[in-house]
Design a protein around this motif. Structure first.
Motif, PDB file in Angstrom:
ATOM      1  N   LYS A  43       0.815  -1.213   0.000  1.00  0.00           N
ATOM      2  CA  LYS A  43       0.000   0.000   0.000  1.00  0.00           C
ATOM      3  C   LYS A  43       0.847   1.260   0.000  1.00  0.00           C
ATOM      4  CE  LYS A  43      -3.994  -1.808   2.505  1.00  0.00           C
ATOM      5  NZ  LYS A  43      -4.566  -1.875   3.853  1.00  0.00           N
ATOM      6  N   THR A  44       2.019   1.175   0.598  1.00  0.00           N
ATOM      7  CA  THR A  44       2.867   2.347   0.747  1.00  0.00           C
ATOM      8  C   THR A  44       4.225   2.011   0.161  1.00  0.00           C
ATOM      9  OG1 THR A  44       1.761   2.672   2.862  1.00  0.00           O
ATOM     10  CG2 THR A  44       3.668   4.055   2.417  1.00  0.00           C
ATOM     11  N   SER A  45       4.616   2.724  -0.899  1.00  0.00           N
ATOM     12  CA  SER A  45       5.893   2.362  -1.509  1.00  0.00           C
ATOM     13  C   SER A  45       7.054   3.019  -0.771  1.00  0.00           C
ATOM     14  CB  SER A  45       5.897   2.750  -2.992  1.00  0.00           C
ATOM     15  OG  SER A  45       5.460   4.086  -3.119  1.00  0.00           O
ATOM     16  N   SER A  46       6.911   4.295  -0.415  1.00  0.00           N
ATOM     17  CA  SER A  46       8.027   4.922   0.309  1.00  0.00           C
ATOM     18  C   SER A  46       7.503   5.614   1.561  1.00  0.00           C
ATOM     19  CB  SER A  46       8.762   5.909  -0.593  1.00  0.00           C
ATOM     20  OG  SER A  46       7.840   6.841  -1.116  1.00  0.00           O
ATOM     21  N   PRO A  47       7.563   4.900   2.678  1.00  0.00           N
ATOM     22  CA  PRO A  47       7.088   5.481   3.930  1.00  0.00           C
ATOM     23  C   PRO A  47       8.014   6.605   4.390  1.00  0.00           C
ATOM     24  CG  PRO A  47       8.182   3.415   4.346  1.00  0.00           C
ATOM     25  CD  PRO A  47       8.145   3.574   2.863  1.00  0.00           C
ATOM     26  N   PRO A  48       7.500   7.543   5.179  1.00  0.00           N
ATOM     27  CA  PRO A  48       8.300   8.691   5.616  1.00  0.00           C
ATOM     28  C   PRO A  48       9.402   8.273   6.581  1.00  0.00           C
ATOM     29  CG  PRO A  48       6.204   8.654   6.748  1.00  0.00           C
ATOM     30  CD  PRO A  48       6.130   7.585   5.708  1.00  0.00           C
TER      31      PRO A  48
ATOM     32  N   PHE B  93       4.087  21.467  16.229  1.00  0.00           N
ATOM     33  CA  PHE B  93       4.109  20.613  15.037  1.00  0.00           C
ATOM     34  C   PHE B  93       2.955  19.606  15.060  1.00  0.00           C
ATOM     35  CE2 PHE B  93       5.641  16.432  13.438  1.00  0.00           C
ATOM     36  CZ  PHE B  93       5.518  16.720  12.089  1.00  0.00           C
ATOM     37  N   ILE B  94       2.749  18.958  16.207  1.00  0.00           N
ATOM     38  CA  ILE B  94       1.687  17.955  16.291  1.00  0.00           C
ATOM     39  C   ILE B  94       0.325  18.617  16.107  1.00  0.00           C
ATOM     40  CG2 ILE B  94       0.547  16.263  17.809  1.00  0.00           C
ATOM     41  CD1 ILE B  94       3.188  15.194  17.134  1.00  0.00           C
ATOM     42  N   ASN B  95       0.114  19.741  16.760  1.00  0.00           N
ATOM     43  CA  ASN B  95      -1.196  20.384  16.669  1.00  0.00           C
ATOM     44  C   ASN B  95      -1.499  20.885  15.260  1.00  0.00           C
ATOM     45  OD1 ASN B  95      -2.244  19.947  19.225  1.00  0.00           O
ATOM     46  ND2 ASN B  95      -1.026  21.623  20.089  1.00  0.00           N
ATOM     47  N   GLU B  96      -0.438  21.298  14.558  1.00  0.00           N
ATOM     48  CA  GLU B  96      -0.651  21.698  13.172  1.00  0.00           C
ATOM     49  C   GLU B  96      -0.994  20.490  12.308  1.00  0.00           C
ATOM     50  OE1 GLU B  96       2.762  23.708  11.410  1.00  0.00           O
ATOM     51  OE2 GLU B  96       2.642  25.090  13.120  1.00  0.00           O
ATOM     52  N   SER B  97      -0.351  19.379  12.617  1.00  0.00           N
ATOM     53  CA  SER B  97      -0.499  18.201  11.748  1.00  0.00           C
ATOM     54  C   SER B  97      -1.698  17.353  12.106  1.00  0.00           C
ATOM     55  CB  SER B  97       0.741  17.312  11.832  1.00  0.00           C
ATOM     56  OG  SER B  97       1.899  18.070  11.873  1.00  0.00           O
ATOM     57  N   LYS B  98      -2.225  17.495  13.338  1.00  0.00           N
ATOM     58  CA  LYS B  98      -3.162  16.468  13.793  1.00  0.00           C
ATOM     59  C   LYS B  98      -4.473  16.462  13.020  1.00  0.00           C
ATOM     60  CE  LYS B  98      -5.441  18.616  17.775  1.00  0.00           C
ATOM     61  NZ  LYS B  98      -5.590  18.611  19.216  1.00  0.00           N
ATOM     62  N   GLN B  99      -4.782  17.534  12.318  1.00  0.00           N
ATOM     63  CA  GLN B  99      -5.978  17.489  11.462  1.00  0.00           C
ATOM     64  C   GLN B  99      -5.861  16.388  10.400  1.00  0.00           C
ATOM     65  OE1 GLN B  99      -6.138  20.835   8.679  1.00  0.00           O
ATOM     66  NE2 GLN B  99      -4.236  21.607   9.603  1.00  0.00           N
ATOM     67  N   TYR B 100      -4.625  15.946  10.121  1.00  0.00           N
ATOM     68  CA  TYR B 100      -4.431  14.872   9.142  1.00  0.00           C
ATOM     69  C   TYR B 100      -4.298  13.514   9.809  1.00  0.00           C
ATOM     70  CZ  TYR B 100      -3.321  18.964   6.343  1.00  0.00           C
ATOM     71  OH  TYR B 100      -3.382  20.172   5.726  1.00  0.00           O
ATOM     72  N   PHE B 101      -4.419  13.493  11.133  1.00  0.00           N
ATOM     73  CA  PHE B 101      -4.293  12.217  11.839  1.00  0.00           C
ATOM     74  C   PHE B 101      -5.609  11.452  11.777  1.00  0.00           C
ATOM     75  CE2 PHE B 101      -0.706  13.342  15.081  1.00  0.00           C
ATOM     76  CZ  PHE B 101       0.129  13.646  14.033  1.00  0.00           C
TER      77      PHE B 101
ATOM     78  N   GLU C  61       5.415  15.045   6.985  1.00  0.00           N
ATOM     79  CA  GLU C  61       4.398  16.074   6.733  1.00  0.00           C
ATOM     80  C   GLU C  61       3.729  15.872   5.386  1.00  0.00           C
ATOM     81  OE1 GLU C  61       7.012  19.503   7.832  1.00  0.00           O
ATOM     82  OE2 GLU C  61       5.155  20.221   8.767  1.00  0.00           O
ATOM     83  N   ILE C  62       4.528  15.542   4.390  1.00  0.00           N
ATOM     84  CA  ILE C  62       3.956  15.305   3.057  1.00  0.00           C
ATOM     85  C   ILE C  62       3.078  14.059   3.097  1.00  0.00           C
ATOM     86  CG2 ILE C  62       4.518  14.786   0.647  1.00  0.00           C
ATOM     87  CD1 ILE C  62       7.218  16.259   1.171  1.00  0.00           C
ATOM     88  N   PHE C  63       3.591  13.020   3.774  1.00  0.00           N
ATOM     89  CA  PHE C  63       2.878  11.743   3.803  1.00  0.00           C
ATOM     90  C   PHE C  63       1.480  11.880   4.405  1.00  0.00           C
ATOM     91  CE2 PHE C  63       1.640   7.843   5.964  1.00  0.00           C
ATOM     92  CZ  PHE C  63       1.764   6.910   4.952  1.00  0.00           C
ATOM     93  N   ILE C  64       1.375  12.551   5.554  1.00  0.00           N
ATOM     94  CA  ILE C  64       0.051  12.620   6.187  1.00  0.00           C
ATOM     95  C   ILE C  64      -0.906  13.506   5.397  1.00  0.00           C
ATOM     96  CG2 ILE C  64       0.696  12.007   8.556  1.00  0.00           C
ATOM     97  CD1 ILE C  64       0.771  14.987   9.178  1.00  0.00           C
ATOM     98  N   LYS C  65      -0.372  14.480   4.673  1.00  0.00           N
ATOM     99  CA  LYS C  65      -1.271  15.302   3.849  1.00  0.00           C
ATOM    100  C   LYS C  65      -1.788  14.497   2.670  1.00  0.00           C
ATOM    101  CE  LYS C  65       0.384  19.721   5.330  1.00  0.00           C
ATOM    102  NZ  LYS C  65       1.507  20.640   5.223  1.00  0.00           N
ATOM    103  N   GLU C  66      -0.934  13.631   2.140  1.00  0.00           N
ATOM    104  CA  GLU C  66      -1.374  12.796   1.012  1.00  0.00           C
ATOM    105  C   GLU C  66      -2.289  11.676   1.480  1.00  0.00           C
ATOM    106  OE1 GLU C  66       2.183  11.478  -0.847  1.00  0.00           O
ATOM    107  OE2 GLU C  66       2.435  13.325  -2.007  1.00  0.00           O
TER     108      GLU C  66
END
Lengths: 407, 286, 257
Positions: free
Chosen positions: A174-179, A241-249, A186-191
């Motif tokens: 499912k994932t070819s290149s994990p972060p 960083f976590i709070n900015e990213s967590k919308q993608y969690f 950051e790119i991975f969770i947005k995608e």
């Protein structure tokens, strides 16, 4: 009403006076200078209570179906297992101290650095015993991953049991290149929104420590004693960083799984694309049991993931210290360690030093079946970082709740 | 005569020993701990734990959350049970049903929680069926029904746990209080079905059972297993919050857990006093 | 003519009630059941066999649960019955009843957390006796309040009558009170048995993981994410009460209200 109150207080006082009888601790002190033969003699026919984390089928199977029957047969020791880790152990010790209990409920505990730290803070451990164990001669105490636990010298207060490295797990189909770094992450969770989470337990906090080290700029960023200023600075960045990213969690970061096992379940269901855990060896057993797909792989973060050793300790008020030493000595034996590293079983790396082992045993370790799916600890070695001081972990727990979960 | 009084007092003494002393001891211990008087990591009387808990607001959030969940679950359960009793009382009398409706009593909260999770989680049975039927293609598309912000899973489990009980209760009251006869009487005096439901059925059933309804509300307020399995990490229901605070890593903060425990105990006790102290007929309280 | 919808609702209700039982049995027979499969890849007796053959300790848990629950039910029913008499004939009856409600409505797990110090002191921590005592403390108020309606003027008069006719205390109990209360005692026994059988939070704290009752096992398996064994232990947990219900239904609820 007054009379009732009087009776009540009288009883309360009576209760707290109960069980205050003193028992001599001389016996235990003698044990420290006793020969191994004397210890062996004292341990026969005794019951040892072992409190350990019971969150893995493979580990429970190793303990219940191998260790328990073997120590019974070999040493006539009844090994009783009870469930509990970190805080539960510390709370029990504290409670028993408060109640002046000389003969505790538990003899032996499976711990790691932050529990080691807390137990020493409340004088909960018995003392230096490891060099007494005959099998300790197979252990290389110059190895910094063994003689230092969360930046604290071990000094024989706890016996190393397994050595593991934190690994990130993904499905290569499912994932070819994990972060492998924060920018890639950051790119991975947005995608792939909703496919990552942080378990609110030891495992999740360990992941956060790796992130914090990376924010700090190097694998060694958190080395040394706990540094309040460093923690304040790095953790502020981490929470931002976590709070900015967590919308993608997972679940938009509105909640987090309580336990690692739940996160693994989410990964198995395909809800999560990434999971992680301390025991890089546990990937193997989950693939073999059909829990994870065969395309599952594990790897380490570029800036490093934490490698640590977990330990076995004896509590200060353990009723059966001699028998406990006997059990720990058995767990350190080549036989038990080989069985523990069995890739079809618990699959946990040995703490024994191959160069110290008798040749026939080291051959057996070398000839043992290799992992098919999970990474070997050697593969991860390049990206291993040492455990930061325990205070980091304790603070992260508190602050993760305060700044992320309740935010 | 005096011998008899003495004997009666022995009974009361035992009652105090088993029924009251443990409660009082637990409360006093928690109180002392919350003020830092006991506890290995504490060093003497302080108000700081109380101040922290009051200031942080997580207790009030948790209390509000718990009250809301318990209230919703009780209202739905009682409403549903009343409706079922009103509509199906004859059918439920049959041999088959009178056994079937007892079955849910054999399922405890821990199993209900486990089962709800198995059924409603994103990898659960319903999600699998939705996937099979083509409603969803990924587990993550299945709606958020457990460990969710609206506490859907918890409320559903609570309803599954207490509604069967209320149905049985109402059926019993219906029989014992001769609601049937009263209804027939009202009917012969020209009352409509609606009027009978509103003026006879509901008032009698509610009046005879309201104490139990409030008791169940309090039980749900302190529920532990179900929110432990199906709740989210924040806000949490009271019992889960208390245990988590008492069993946490930071040894210096354990007292905060006891502050919450004391507050919870006071709330529950005050409710009990309000419920049972005034001279009201509490025929169905047990 | 209106369609009669009642049979549909009733059938649905029956399905809803029976489904959990069927599903839990099904899940306990399954293995390797990954999302999105609707049907497990393994279905058979393997899990049950492991439980009966090996060391998962489920059978032992079943037995300890049974011993604990039976003791709790016997002690709390007996003491509840005997002590409730003095309480409900006492002039301060109202105050005493109110006091009994405090431990009755408090969350058992919170109660246990605050009590654990005293249990430690008395050496009742981490052993079966301790768990029995702790569960007894929460089951006793239930039993006590349960018998409150039994002790009324009529019963008192019967008792006085026995005395007038020359009977002693023992005869009053064996010939009058116990036969009168038989039904209630059975229900109370069943209910206190269930209180203990289903108890988790309090047991986990007082037993500190050393006393492994069935509910403790269920949670252990949930934590392991081992749902098949979890379902299996759920089956062991719910089917004994079902059997009891089947034989005892008329006692369980009839006089509860």
């Amino acid at each position: 009403m007054n009379r009732i109150r009087n009776i009540l207080f009288g009883f309360l006082i009576g209760l707290s006076l109960l069980g205050c009888g003193e028992k001599s601790k001389q016996d235990d002190e003698q044990l420290k200078s006793a020969t191994w033969q004397e210890i062996e003699k004292k341990s026969e026919g005794k019951t040892v209570n072992f409190m350990m984390w019971q969150g893995s089928t493979a580990i429970n199977d190793y303990i219940n179906n191998y260790v328990v029957p073997t120590v019974k047969e070999k040493y006539d020791i009844d090994l009783q297992i009870s469930g509990g880790q970190g805080p539960e152990i510390v709370q029990l010790v504290m409670g028993e101290k408060q109640a002046d209990i000389d003969e505790g409920q538990v003899d032996m505990v499976w711990i790691n650095g932050e529990t080691f730290f807390q137990l020493r803070k409340v004088d909960g451990l018995w003392g230096s015993f490891v060099e007494k164990l005959p099998n300790s001669k197979f252990i290389d105490f110059d190895n910094p991953f063994i003689n230092t636990d969360f930046q604290q010298p071990v000094n024989g207060m706890e016996a190393p049991w397994s050595i593991n490295q934190f690994a990130i797990v993904y499905d290569s189909q499912k994932t070819s290149s994990p972060p492998k770094s924060i920018p890639e992450f950051e790119i991975f969770i947005k995608e792939n929104p909703g496919t990552f989470t942080i378990s609110n337990d030891f495992t999740g906090m360990t992941f956060l420590k790796s992130l914090m080290a990376e924010i700090g700029g190097s694998p060694n960023a958190l080395d040394g004693n706990f540094d309040e200023n460093k923690y304040q600075e790095l953790s502020a960045k981490l929470w931002a960083f976590i709070n900015e990213s967590k919308q993608y969690f997972w679940k938009e970061g509105s909640t987090f799984p309580k336990e690692q096992s739940k996160m693994n379940q989410l990964f198995a269901n395909g809800e999560l694309l990434l999971t992680y855990g301390f025991r890089e060896g546990s990937i193997e057993d989950k693939v073999l049991s059909g829990f994870y797909p065969k395309s599952t792989k594990g790897y380490a973060w570029e800036n490093g993931t934490i490698r640590n050793t977990n330990y076995l300790g004896i509590l200060h008020n353990a009723p059966q210290k001699a028998a406990t030493m006997q059990v720990i000595n058995f767990l350190l034996s080549p036989e038990a360690q080989l069985k523990k590293s069995d890739v079809d079983g618990m699959n946990s790396n040995t703490v024994l030093d191959m160069s110290e082992l008798p040749p026939d045993w080291s051959m057996k370790f070398l000839d043992a079946k290799k992992r098919e799916f999970g990474p070997s600890i050697r593969e991860l070695e390049l990206n291993a970082i040492t455990e930061p001081a325990p205070e980091y972990m304790i603070r992260l727990y508190e602050d993760f709740r305060k700044h992320v979960i309740e935010n | 005569m005096s011998l008899r009084i003495k004997k009666a007092n022995i009974g009361v003494l035992f009652f105090i020993l088993i029924g009251i002393v443990p409660f009082a001891a637990a409360f006093i211990y928690a109180l002392l701990y919350s003020f830092g008087v006991t506890g290995v990591a504490n060093d003497g009387f302080t108000l700081k734990f109380w101040e922290t808990v009051i200031a942080s607001g997580s207790f009030f959030k948790s209390l509000g959350f718990s009250v809301l969940i318990a209230l919703v679950a009780v209202v739905i359960s009682v409403g549903g049970a009343l409706w079922i009793t009103l509509k199906f009382k004859e059918q439920l009398e049959s041999r088959f049903f009178s056994f079937i409706i007892y079955l849910p009593l054999a399922i405890p909260g821990i199993v209900t929680g486990f089962f709800t999770f198995q059924l409603f989680s994103k990898g659960g049975f319903l999600a699998r069926i939705s996937h099979k039927l083509g409603f969803i293609t990924e587990a993550s598309q299945f709606p958020d029904l457990v460990n969710d912000g609206l506490a859907f899973g918890i409320i559903l489990s609570f309803i599954a746990l207490i509604m069967p009980f209320f149905i049985l209760l109402f059926l019993n009251v219906y029989k014992n209080e001769r609601v049937e006869e009263l209804s027939i009487l009202a009917q012969s005096l020209g009352a409509s079905a609606n009027q009978i439901a509103k003026k006879i059925f509901l008032p009698i059933l509610i009046k005879k059972t309201w104490v139990l309804i409030v008791l169940y509300f309090i039980f749900l307020l302190g529920a532990y297993e179900v929110p432990l399995i199906l709740g989210q990490e924040s806000p949490q229901m009271l019992s889960v919050l208390i245990i988590q605070e008492i069993k946490q890593y930071d040894l210096d903060k354990i007292s905060e857990g006891y502050v919450v425990a004391v507050l919870y105990t006071i709330i529950v006790s005050v409710t009990a006093i309000a419920l049972f102290l005034p001279k009201r007929k509490t025929a169905y309280a047990n | 003519m209106r369609i009669n919808w009642k049979p549909f609702v009733l059938s649905l209700a029956v399905l809803l009630i029976l489904f959990p039982f069927v599903y839990l049995v099904f899940l306990s027979l399954a293995s390797e059941w990954r999302f999105p499969d609707v049907w497990p890849s393994y279905l058979g007796l393997r899990n049950w066999q492991t439980v009966f053959d090996s060391e998962t300790g489920l059978l032992q848990s079943f037995l300890s649960s049974l011993v604990i629950s039976l003791s709790v039910a016997v002690f709390s029913t007996a003491s509840g019955f005997l002590i409730s008499k003095s309480v409900f004939y006492h002039p301060k009856r109202k105050t005493l009843t109110l006091l009994a409600y405090f431990p009755y409505i408090l969350s058992p797990v919170v109660f246990a957390a605050c009590l654990s110090f005293f249990f430690l002191k008395m050496g009742l921590f981490g052993n079966m006796t301790g768990v029995v005592v702790a569960q007894f403390i929460i089951a006793f108020p239930y039993a006590l309040l349960f018998f409150s309606s039994f002790w009324n003027e009529k019963v008192k008069n019967y008792e006085d009558l026995v005395a007038t006719l020359g009977g002693n205390k023992w005869q009053a109990y064996t010939k009058v009170l116990l036969p009168l209360a038989k039904g209630l005692i059975l229900i109370c026994f069943f209910q206190t048995f269930l209180i203990s059988w289903f108890e988790y939070g309090l047991t986990s704290i007082i037993g500190i993981g050393k006393v492994q009752t069935l509910t403790i096992k269920v949670f252990l398996f949930i934590k392991e994410a081992n749902y098949y064994y979890g379902a299996l232990s759920c089956c062991l947990l719910i089917f004994p009460p079902v059997v009891l219900l089947y034989f005892n239904k008329r006692y369980v609820f009839k006089k509860l209200v």
